[in-house]
Write a protein that holds these residues in place. Structure first.
Motif: not given
Length: 180
Positions: A1-7, A39-43, A97-104, A115-121
């Motif tokens: 699940m995505v996570e977000a926070w104030y930087m 949205r959360r999908l099946d990468a 849409y993140i298929l592999e790996g991660s970023g912000y 606001i930082r949004i952590s994105m992953e597969k």
């Protein structure tokens, strides 16, 4: 699940989480009020995923490509990373849409705080036209993402300040209406 926070205000390594202490979490509802759609999908099955197919059809995402951001895969890697991290806006929605790996993805709230949004597969995000934002890899230094567009792709980023564009004015109107 995505996570977000104030930087926090640190100017050190952009790839670090930059959480405030104590952490100030941001909910999906708070992001939605900024116009950010998650949205959360099946990468693992993106090529045949009926949910992705339905989203593309419903949202008219007719154009798609896949980009890999890694020092061994992206020409002019260092230059691109710096460019992605400059605060900017687009005149169209940005869909990733993140298929592999991660970023912000970092977005500005209504009070101009980051606001930082952590994105992953498996994570898909839509940033509305006119929102100030930026992107960076996290400490893993790798992401493979699908880029989606309505119609022909437009890659133009307008660095801040870009407040006179109709997309920015429309976004500010959306924020004002969301506040009521």
């Amino acid at each position: 699940m995505v996570e977000a926070w104030y930087m926090d205000e640190s100017q050190e390594d952009q790839r670090a989480p930059h959480r405030q202490r104590p952490n100030r979490a941001v909910s999906l509802e708070q992001l939605r009020r900024l116009g950010v759609v998650y949205r959360r999908l099946d990468a693992d099955n993106y090529e045949t995923d009926p949910c992705l197919r339905e989203i593309r059809k419903t949202e008219n995402y007719s154009w798609m490509d896949i980009v890999t951001i890694h020092k061994d895969k992206l020409p002019n890697y260092e230059e691109k990373i710096k460019t992605f991290y400059e605060e900017h806006l687009h005149l169209d929605d940005e869909i990733r849409y993140i298929l592999e790996g991660s970023g912000y993805f970092d977005v500005r709230d209504k009070d101009d705080k980051w606001i930082r949004i952590s994105m992953e597969k498996g994570d898909m995000i839509t940033l509305p036209a006119g929102i100030y934002h930026r992107f960076t890899l996290d400490e893993n230094n790798y992401v493979k993402a699908m880029r989606l567009f309505v119609g022909e792709p437009v890659w133009t980023a307008y660095n801040r300040p870009a407040d006179d564009f109709p997309a920015r004015k429309q976004y500010m109107k959306f924020l004002a209406e969301e506040a009521h």
